[in-house]
Scaffold this active site. Sequence first.
Site, short mmCIF file in Angstrom:
data_model
loop_
_atom_site.label_atom_id
_atom_site.label_comp_id
_atom_site.label_asym_id
_atom_site.label_seq_id
_atom_site.Cartn_x
_atom_site.Cartn_y
_atom_site.Cartn_z
N GLU A 145 -1.90 -8.34 -2.17
CA GLU A 145 -1.35 -9.42 -2.98
C GLU A 145 0.01 -9.85 -2.43
OE1 GLU A 145 -3.56 -8.31 -7.20
OE2 GLU A 145 -1.41 -7.96 -7.01
N CYS A 158 7.21 -12.90 -1.39
CA CYS A 158 7.22 -11.43 -1.47
C CYS A 158 5.97 -10.93 -0.75
CB CYS A 158 7.24 -10.99 -2.92
SG CYS A 158 7.28 -9.20 -3.14
N CYS A 165 0.09 2.49 -1.55
CA CYS A 165 1.38 3.06 -1.16
C CYS A 165 1.34 4.57 -1.36
CB CYS A 165 2.49 2.44 -2.01
SG CYS A 165 4.15 2.97 -1.55
N CYS A 169 5.67 6.01 -6.94
CA CYS A 169 6.73 5.90 -7.94
C CYS A 169 6.11 5.75 -9.33
CB CYS A 169 7.62 4.70 -7.62
SG CYS A 169 8.52 4.85 -6.06
N CYS A 172 5.43 2.11 -10.80
CA CYS A 172 4.84 1.09 -9.93
C CYS A 172 3.32 1.13 -9.95
CB CYS A 172 5.36 1.27 -8.50
SG CYS A 172 4.69 0.06 -7.33
N GLY A 210 3.41 -1.46 -0.77
CA GLY A 210 3.69 -0.56 0.33
C GLY A 210 5.17 -0.32 0.58
N GLU A 211 5.46 0.72 1.35
CA GLU A 211 6.82 1.10 1.73
C GLU A 211 7.05 0.68 3.19
OE1 GLU A 211 10.29 2.32 2.87
OE2 GLU A 211 9.77 2.48 0.74
N SER A 242 12.95 -3.91 1.85
CA SER A 242 13.24 -2.92 0.82
C SER A 242 12.73 -1.55 1.23
CB SER A 242 12.59 -3.35 -0.51
OG SER A 242 12.77 -2.36 -1.50
N SER A 264 15.76 0.98 -3.04
CA SER A 264 15.24 1.24 -4.38
C SER A 264 15.95 2.46 -4.94
CB SER A 264 13.73 1.48 -4.32
OG SER A 264 13.06 0.33 -3.85
N LEU A 265 16.81 2.24 -5.92
CA LEU A 265 17.66 3.32 -6.44
C LEU A 265 17.10 3.88 -7.76
CD1 LEU A 265 20.20 5.03 -6.55
CD2 LEU A 265 21.50 2.99 -7.22
N HIS A 266 17.22 3.12 -8.83
CA HIS A 266 16.58 3.39 -10.12
C HIS A 266 17.15 4.57 -10.92
CE1 HIS A 266 14.04 0.32 -8.61
NE2 HIS A 266 13.42 1.10 -7.75
N CYS A 383 7.86 -7.59 -10.55
CA CYS A 383 8.18 -6.36 -9.82
C CYS A 383 7.42 -5.16 -10.38
CB CYS A 383 9.68 -6.11 -9.91
SG CYS A 383 10.24 -4.70 -8.95
#
Length: 395
Positions: A145, A158, A165, A169, A172, A210-211, A242, A264-266, A383
């Site tokens: 996507e 995006c 992935c 997380c 996600c 994905g990362e 990212s 990506s902190l969070h 997101c």
Amino acid sequence: MVFLSLNRTIGFAESTFVRKSSKKIWFFSHLIVLLQSLKTKHIMDNIKKPLLGMTLTELKQVATEMGMPAFTGGQMAKWLYGQHVASIDEMTNISKANRERLKEEYEIGAMMPVDAQYSQDGTIKYLFPVSSNNTHSTSVTKYVETVFIPDGDRATLCVSCQVGCKMNCLFCQTGKQGFEGNLTVSDILNQIYALPERDLLTNIVFMGQGEPMDNLDNVLKATEILTADYGWAWSPKRITVSSVGIRGKLKRFIEESDCHLAISLHSPLPEQRQELMPAEKGMSIEDVVELLHHYDFSHQRRLSFEYIVFGGVNDTKTHARALVTLLAGLDCRINLIRFHQIPDVDLHGASEEKMEWLRDYLTSHGIFTTIRASRGQDIYAACGLLSTRRGAEKK
């Protein structure tokens, strides 16, 4: 015809296999394996290689290997990345004989989206087929996507870099489907090349499925083509990549790319971040920040931290103070992101009042902080909501 004959033969062998006695099982089981191998080889032998995703050096190599002048590679690059042609036949300054020779082994490699969903806010989510993740031995095609986000005179795409992935997380949706494969450079660039709104784009963010650091070679090559003079010739300032932070890979990205970086902190608390993001085990947020201190982000290259705000989880004064301490001395910004509920996850979004309080607290303590506008929520394009599996089921 050969493909159909192989399918019929395999079907006959399989049906015969179940009817035969145990004395015949060995023969028919090995026959089926052999026929399946022949079918796979036949399909693979007839697959043409995509030109899309090749660098100028690679295109020149293709030309010389096929007995053409090396400058033909430069001509191909201009047709691909300058004119966005749909077929080799459109490369009209290459002789017809050479075009026919190219077509025997190569194709452009562009694949149009197979589905599109339109949000009330103008966001469009596209579903693209992925050539690199089709196993070729089955009829199953994989998809990714991609989200187009128009906003006044700005239009952001995006893009995805993997099917699924590995990072898993908690918050996600993509991570819930597991990892199904890396995208090739062709697959990554196709999301731009075949996008109906391609000519409207002002920015690209690698924040889809994905990362990026887990598929770093292909991401770096894609961004090279996007920014090279022979390619799209975009400024690296128009591209943001990212990452959760992967040891070794993050350092390499910073040193080999000039694109903006988003982490990506969070959560600034390592134990809590590990609960939200298992990748914390491999490279802690403290190690990420320590690495970032060795590089200069005070000029054109921007460093940002993505922070999804969960109500009652990471929106307290303790977290705000820890963020200020963690990021002290870094030239960076924080983007606060609203959380959108996903199934079977006991997390909830923070209130608007808490989002604004956190923004104001961080900004007043020297960290420029914004609240990102949420886009495409009604089509599951916001997101954390992307899921190829859901898109594939719709087809």
